[in-house]
Design a protein around this motif. Sequence first.
Motif, short mmCIF file in Angstrom:
data_model
loop_
_atom_site.label_atom_id
_atom_site.label_comp_id
_atom_site.label_asym_id
_atom_site.label_seq_id
_atom_site.Cartn_x
_atom_site.Cartn_y
_atom_site.Cartn_z
N LYS A 181 0.83 -1.20 0.00
CA LYS A 181 0.00 0.00 0.00
C LYS A 181 0.87 1.25 0.00
N THR A 182 0.54 2.17 -0.90
CA THR A 182 1.18 3.48 -0.89
C THR A 182 0.46 4.35 0.13
N LEU A 183 1.23 5.01 0.98
CA LEU A 183 0.66 5.82 2.05
C LEU A 183 0.88 7.30 1.76
N ASP A 184 -0.17 8.11 1.90
CA ASP A 184 0.03 9.54 1.75
C ASP A 184 0.31 10.17 3.11
N ASP A 185 0.69 11.43 3.11
CA ASP A 185 1.14 12.06 4.34
C ASP A 185 -0.01 12.35 5.31
N ASN A 186 -1.25 12.13 4.91
CA ASN A 186 -2.37 12.39 5.80
C ASN A 186 -2.50 11.38 6.92
N ILE A 187 -1.87 10.17 6.75
CA ILE A 187 -2.07 9.13 7.75
C ILE A 187 -0.82 8.82 8.56
N SER A 188 0.23 9.61 8.38
CA SER A 188 1.49 9.30 9.04
C SER A 188 1.64 10.00 10.39
N THR A 189 0.53 10.13 11.14
CA THR A 189 0.60 10.81 12.42
C THR A 189 1.19 9.94 13.51
N SER A 190 1.00 8.62 13.43
CA SER A 190 1.55 7.71 14.43
C SER A 190 1.53 6.31 13.86
N THR A 191 2.24 5.39 14.50
CA THR A 191 2.25 4.02 14.02
C THR A 191 0.87 3.38 14.18
N ASP A 192 0.14 3.76 15.23
CA ASP A 192 -1.22 3.24 15.40
C ASP A 192 -2.10 3.65 14.22
N ASP A 193 -1.94 4.90 13.78
CA ASP A 193 -2.72 5.39 12.64
C ASP A 193 -2.34 4.65 11.36
N VAL A 194 -1.04 4.42 11.18
CA VAL A 194 -0.57 3.70 10.00
C VAL A 194 -1.18 2.31 9.93
N VAL A 195 -1.12 1.58 11.05
CA VAL A 195 -1.65 0.21 11.09
C VAL A 195 -3.17 0.22 10.93
N GLU A 196 -3.84 1.13 11.62
CA GLU A 196 -5.31 1.21 11.54
C GLU A 196 -5.74 1.47 10.10
N HIS A 197 -5.06 2.41 9.45
CA HIS A 197 -5.37 2.75 8.07
C HIS A 197 -5.13 1.55 7.15
N MET A 198 -4.01 0.91 7.33
CA MET A 198 -3.67 -0.23 6.48
C MET A 198 -4.64 -1.39 6.68
N MET A 199 -4.95 -1.73 7.94
CA MET A 199 -5.80 -2.87 8.21
C MET A 199 -7.24 -2.63 7.76
N ARG A 200 -7.68 -1.38 7.74
CA ARG A 200 -9.00 -1.09 7.19
C ARG A 200 -9.03 -1.43 5.70
N LYS A 201 -7.93 -1.15 5.02
CA LYS A 201 -7.84 -1.46 3.60
C LYS A 201 -7.68 -2.97 3.37
N VAL A 202 -7.01 -3.62 4.32
CA VAL A 202 -6.69 -5.03 4.19
C VAL A 202 -7.84 -5.96 4.62
N SER A 203 -8.71 -5.48 5.49
CA SER A 203 -9.68 -6.33 6.18
C SER A 203 -10.45 -7.29 5.27
N ARG A 204 -10.87 -6.82 4.12
CA ARG A 204 -11.64 -7.67 3.23
C ARG A 204 -10.80 -8.79 2.61
N ASN A 205 -9.51 -8.58 2.56
CA ASN A 205 -8.62 -9.54 1.92
C ASN A 205 -7.71 -10.29 2.90
N PHE A 206 -7.77 -9.93 4.19
CA PHE A 206 -6.89 -10.57 5.17
C PHE A 206 -7.28 -12.05 5.28
N PRO A 207 -6.37 -12.95 4.98
CA PRO A 207 -6.73 -14.37 4.84
C PRO A 207 -7.19 -15.09 6.08
N TYR A 208 -6.92 -14.54 7.28
CA TYR A 208 -7.29 -15.25 8.51
C TYR A 208 -8.71 -14.95 8.99
N GLY A 209 -9.41 -14.09 8.27
CA GLY A 209 -10.78 -13.79 8.67
C GLY A 209 -11.69 -14.99 8.51
N ASP A 210 -12.55 -15.24 9.49
CA ASP A 210 -13.51 -16.37 9.40
C ASP A 210 -14.55 -16.10 8.33
#
Length: 210
Positions: A181-210
Amino acid sequence: MKKYLLIVVLSTFALNLNAQKQIFEAPDLKTKIQEQKTVAIIPFDVIITYKKIPKNFNKEANDAQEEKMSKSIQSSMYTFLLRKKDKYSVQFQDVDKTNILIKKAGLEDKLDETTKDELAKILGVDAVIGGKYEIEQTKSEAGAIATAVLLGGFGGKTGTGTLTLTINDGQSGDLLWRFFKTLDDNISTSTDDVVEHMMRKVSRNFPYGD
């Protein structure tokens, strides 16, 4: 002329969309996932560069920030997954345990020299989640690094970068899944924000979801 400009703009927009997110899935992903019970999240590989090097740039401080963010992203991802553990088909190893086992094996500075199957055996898990976070700082103030160290991330619109998330099979070490994922500067406020932003994008495709 206006029509030509519109075509250029739309073409550029389409290219940017394609560049922003890429997903790879191995052909045997679903089969492997069904066999897995415990997954470890290892420290991320973090690389911080600068569009313009600050006047008082300190390499040691930059290296320290990369190391800090490496484990901070790891911890943020573990917390995110733990919050939604009922939605996943596997358990995620406590990151403190993961890091202790890595340290005992003398691999803290050698993760890039260790295969994922070797690592999985040391950690006693069925798969390994890892990744890379690369950011180019556009903030020119000399105190940018010090601010980042204090905040555990980057305070505000300070840079752009990319984040790669991978899952490797613990037995073979083979890559099962990869998210880029390419990240723009709007989400680089903290590592929590980075992960939260990424996982929201990933959630539909994350393979471990039931």
